[in-house]
Design an enzyme around this catalytic site. Structure first.
Site, PDB file in Angstrom:
ATOM      1  N   THR A  33       0.856  -1.188   0.000  1.00 32.24           N
ATOM      2  CA  THR A  33       0.000   0.000   0.000  1.00 32.24           C
ATOM      3  C   THR A  33       0.892   1.238   0.000  1.00 32.24           C
ATOM      4  OG1 THR A  33      -1.960   1.023   1.014  1.00 32.24           O
ATOM      5  CG2 THR A  33      -0.340   0.102   2.530  1.00 32.24           C
ATOM      6  N   ASN A  34       0.340   2.394   0.299  1.00 34.58           N
ATOM      7  CA  ASN A  34       1.123   3.634   0.293  1.00 34.58           C
ATOM      8  C   ASN A  34       0.666   4.526   1.439  1.00 34.58           C
ATOM      9  OD1 ASN A  34      -1.088   5.458  -0.708  1.00 34.58           O
ATOM     10  ND2 ASN A  34      -0.998   4.029  -2.421  1.00 34.58           N
ATOM     11  N   ASP A  35       1.279   5.693   1.548  1.00 37.14           N
ATOM     12  CA  ASP A  35       1.073   6.559   2.712  1.00 37.14           C
ATOM     13  C   ASP A  35      -0.178   7.437   2.656  1.00 37.14           C
ATOM     14  OD1 ASP A  35       3.176   5.818   4.319  1.00 37.14           O
ATOM     15  OD2 ASP A  35       4.584   7.199   3.365  1.00 37.14           O
ATOM     16  N   SER A  36      -1.002   7.296   1.631  1.00 36.17           N
ATOM     17  CA  SER A  36      -2.186   8.165   1.554  1.00 36.17           C
ATOM     18  C   SER A  36      -3.081   7.985   2.784  1.00 36.17           C
ATOM     19  CB  SER A  36      -2.987   7.838   0.294  1.00 36.17           C
ATOM     20  OG  SER A  36      -4.208   8.557   0.320  1.00 36.17           O
ATOM     21  N   ARG A  61      -7.971   2.255   1.366  1.00 38.55           N
ATOM     22  CA  ARG A  61      -7.517   2.325   2.760  1.00 38.55           C
ATOM     23  C   ARG A  61      -7.328   3.781   3.192  1.00 38.55           C
ATOM     24  NH1 ARG A  61      -3.018   2.515   6.022  1.00 38.55           N
ATOM     25  NH2 ARG A  61      -1.970   3.479   4.249  1.00 38.55           N
TER      26      ARG A  61
END
Ligand code: CTP
Ligand code: CA
Length: 226
Positions: A33-36, A61
């Site tokens: 996933t990523n930091d969003s 997410r």
């Protein structure tokens, strides 16, 4: 009527917003996933609602509190996000792709937890569809708004994406700047237009940035649009 039009310039309009970071499964207990945080997408959704729109948010997410007064559809992966967005796009007046969509997903989603074996493990990734680009290609009167998180060459990259993805507006975010980007409550954005315009905003709250963006969207739609 004039007063209500001025306060609620998006009354009668349907706004579709995506938010958060997609989750790309590796196996039942692991993912990429990523930091969003979803804050900017949720702020856009709330701003659109405040300006009178009927709002649907497709959220991957997120860690931000859910926006009030909007329809919320939860998804996990880029492919799920794509399905939910494409099925609603034809009915939207405005579509805002604020989600951080993973560029790649694992080629295989293992049904069983991957066992620890060798000293190295290679994960094969495959490119996800570019949802914003697909929306651009299927445009049928919608006002299409993209986002771009950049760490360098912000203007050139943003204008390139605006054009390639057939956006009407593109919100560029210099995530390397202090007070901007993932997880923060403030943002420093520039809104580029397909007409060649650029509107740099100072450091403001995501709420304020979102309101500015949605007011601009309302102006672009115009009183007689759709
Ligand atoms: N986007 C999308 N589908 C993807 C990747 C991105 O719809 N598979 C959308 C994002 O939601 C955003 C815009 O495209 O509105 C720009 O995303 P960004 O990651 O900045 O651009 P990319 O085209 O993915 O290029 P790169 O990551 O290489 O800069
Ligand atoms: Ca990307």
């Amino acid at each position: 009527l004039l007063a209500s039009l001025a306060d609620r310039p998006l009354a009668g309009k349907k706004v579709l917003v995506t938010a958060g970071g997609t989750v790309e499964r590796i196996d039942p207990v692991r993912y990429l996933t990523n930091d969003s945080s979803g804050k900017m997408g949720f702020a856009v959704a709330e701003a659109a609602r405040e300006l009178g729109a009927e709002v649907t948010v497709i959220a991957a997410r997120t860690s931000a509190p859910k926006p009030a007064g909007v329809e919320l559809v939860k998804v996990e992966s880029a492919l799920e996000l794509r399905e939910e967005v494409l099925s609603r796009y034809a009915f939207a007046d405005v579509a805002v792709m604020a989600a951080a969509v993973a560029d790649y997903r694992p080629l295989r989603q293992e049904e069983q937890k991957i066992k620890k074996t060798g000293d190295t493990l290679t994960l094969e990734l495959v490119k996800n569809p570019d949802i914003l680009q697909e929306l651009g290609e299927r445009k049928n009167g919608q006002l299409l708004i993209g986002f771009a998180a950049e760490t360098e060459n912000v203007e050139a990259n943003a204008r390139g994406k605006l054009k390639r993805k057939h956006c009407d507006l593109l919100v560029a975010n210099d995530v390397s700047a202090e007070g901007a980007g993932f997880g923060t409550d403030t943002n420093i954005i520039t809104i580029y237009g397909s007409d060649g315009s650029s509107l740099p905003l100072p450091l403001v709250s995501k709420r304020e940035a979102a309101l500015r963006l949605m007011r601009l969207a309302a102006e672009k739609l115009g009183p007689a649009a759709k």
